[in-house]
Design a protein around this motif. Structure first.
Motif, PDB file in Angstrom:
ATOM      1  N   PRO A   1       0.389  -6.710  -0.675  1.00  0.00           N
ATOM      2  CA  PRO A   1      -1.039  -7.038  -0.795  1.00  0.00           C
ATOM      3  C   PRO A   1      -1.909  -5.875  -1.256  1.00  0.00           C
ATOM      4  O   PRO A   1      -2.997  -6.098  -1.792  1.00  0.00           O
ATOM      5  CB  PRO A   1      -1.412  -7.483   0.627  1.00  0.00           C
ATOM      6  N   THR A   2      -1.451  -4.639  -1.063  1.00  0.00           N
ATOM      7  CA  THR A   2      -2.269  -3.487  -1.456  1.00  0.00           C
ATOM      8  C   THR A   2      -1.781  -2.837  -2.746  1.00  0.00           C
ATOM      9  O   THR A   2      -2.307  -1.804  -3.160  1.00  0.00           O
ATOM     10  CB  THR A   2      -2.271  -2.426  -0.335  1.00  0.00           C
ATOM     11  N   GLY A   3      -0.753  -3.411  -3.372  1.00  0.00           N
ATOM     12  CA  GLY A   3      -0.186  -2.826  -4.586  1.00  0.00           C
ATOM     13  C   GLY A   3      -1.010  -3.133  -5.830  1.00  0.00           C
ATOM     14  O   GLY A   3      -2.042  -3.810  -5.779  1.00  0.00           O
TER      15      GLY A   3
ATOM     16  N   GLU B   1      -6.338   3.554   5.189  1.00  0.00           N
ATOM     17  CA  GLU B   1      -5.409   3.732   4.082  1.00  0.00           C
ATOM     18  C   GLU B   1      -3.951   3.569   4.478  1.00  0.00           C
ATOM     19  O   GLU B   1      -3.118   3.202   3.652  1.00  0.00           O
ATOM     20  CB  GLU B   1      -5.600   5.122   3.461  1.00  0.00           C
ATOM     21  N   VAL B   2      -3.596   3.875   5.726  1.00  0.00           N
ATOM     22  CA  VAL B   2      -2.187   3.892   6.110  1.00  0.00           C
ATOM     23  C   VAL B   2      -1.860   2.673   6.963  1.00  0.00           C
ATOM     24  O   VAL B   2      -2.655   2.247   7.806  1.00  0.00           O
ATOM     25  CB  VAL B   2      -1.836   5.194   6.869  1.00  0.00           C
TER      26      VAL B   2
ATOM     27  N   ARG C   1       2.897   8.044  -1.378  1.00  0.00           N
ATOM     28  CA  ARG C   1       1.725   8.571  -2.080  1.00  0.00           C
ATOM     29  C   ARG C   1       1.182   7.504  -3.042  1.00  0.00           C
ATOM     30  O   ARG C   1       1.898   7.021  -3.920  1.00  0.00           O
ATOM     31  CB  ARG C   1       2.103   9.834  -2.852  1.00  0.00           C
ATOM     32  N   PRO C   2      -0.107   7.142  -2.906  1.00  0.00           N
ATOM     33  CA  PRO C   2      -0.668   6.083  -3.758  1.00  0.00           C
ATOM     34  C   PRO C   2      -0.590   6.398  -5.245  1.00  0.00           C
ATOM     35  O   PRO C   2      -0.370   5.493  -6.064  1.00  0.00           O
ATOM     36  CB  PRO C   2      -2.124   5.990  -3.283  1.00  0.00           C
TER      37      PRO C   2
ATOM     38  N   HIS D   1       3.288  -0.791  -2.544  1.00  0.00           N
ATOM     39  CA  HIS D   1       3.164  -0.279  -1.178  1.00  0.00           C
ATOM     40  C   HIS D   1       2.551   1.126  -1.110  1.00  0.00           C
ATOM     41  O   HIS D   1       3.068   2.010  -0.428  1.00  0.00           O
ATOM     42  CB  HIS D   1       4.524  -0.296  -0.473  1.00  0.00           C
ATOM     43  N   PRO D   2       1.451   1.356  -1.802  1.00  0.00           N
ATOM     44  CA  PRO D   2       0.801   2.671  -1.697  1.00  0.00           C
ATOM     45  C   PRO D   2       0.215   2.886  -0.306  1.00  0.00           C
ATOM     46  O   PRO D   2      -0.334   1.968   0.306  1.00  0.00           O
ATOM     47  CB  PRO D   2      -0.314   2.591  -2.752  1.00  0.00           C
TER      48      PRO D   2
END
Length: 217
Positions: free
Chosen positions: A125-127, A189-190, A26-27, A33-34
């Protein structure tokens, strides 16, 4: 350089068919790592990770597995928390999967064991800050013998939880296709990556090899 230590839990069940538990982080609750497809994880002391893996800190090859003790321990039963493995499984069930009451009621039981350790530089990279963490990832297999139907569909830690076919899990990893496991998730998103999923894939690949060896023996 000191490594972060993380335990990755490969929850397996056999009834009504072989399945492995997959999750989406869950973001809102995960700075790192969201939105990533994962297996349940929890940070642990580095010294404990090395103890569980039965390896010397200088003897862990990059992205290679230590054996661990392989000792089977119980969870969900009286005195299960007197072993480190049982304590860790019950901790992640209670904290990350919202199953403390089910454990107390004896509705979820099983056996668990350490299945090795991986070492790698984990990118994010998405954190929130995108930092790279040198990480020791200890894999623990938790075989659910009763109560698989008590696992929730989502928690504060995971926006989605689902029992999935092991073959589909491995193929989702190899094709980097998280929607293969969660078709309703947004493709923007995933995603699926990381040491925890790699640890789970190693467990599933090893199980397939053991089955094949048994059939040919």
């Amino acid at each position: 350089m000191d490594h972060e230590a993380v335990a990755a839990f490969v929850f397996l069940c056999e009834d009504p068919k072989p399945q492995v538990l997959a999750a989406i982080r869950r973001p809102e609750s995960n700075d790192r790592h969201p939105g990533v497809v994962s297996v349940p994880t929890i940070r642990i002391p580095r010294e404990l990770a090395l103890q569980l893996a039965c390896v010397d800190p200088m003897g862990i090859p990059e992205l290679a597995g230590g054996a661990g003790s392989g000792l089977r321990r119980a969870f969900g039963v009286s005195r299960a928390t007197t072993t480190v493995e049982g304590l860790l499984v019950e901790t992640v069930l209670s904290k990350k999967l919202r199953m403390g009451d089910a454990l107390e009621a004896g509705l979820v039981t099983g056996e668990c064991y350490v299945d090795g350790v991986l070492r790698g530089d984990v990118e994010d990279p998405t954190g929130r800050d995108g930092s790279i963490e040198p990480t020791l990832m200890v894999g623990l297999v938790a075989r659910v013998l009763s109560g698989a139907d008590a696992f929730p569909a989502g928690t504060a830690s995971y926006s989605a939880l689902s029992w999935v076919d092991p073959y589909e899990f491995v193929m989702a990893w190899r094709t980097r296709d998280g929607q293969r496991l969660f078709p309703d998730a947004s493709p923007l998103e995933v995603c699926i990556r990381g040491l925890c999923v790699q640890a789970a894939v190693r467990v599933l690949d090893r199980q397939d090899a053991d089955v094949a060896h048994g059939l040919s023996a």
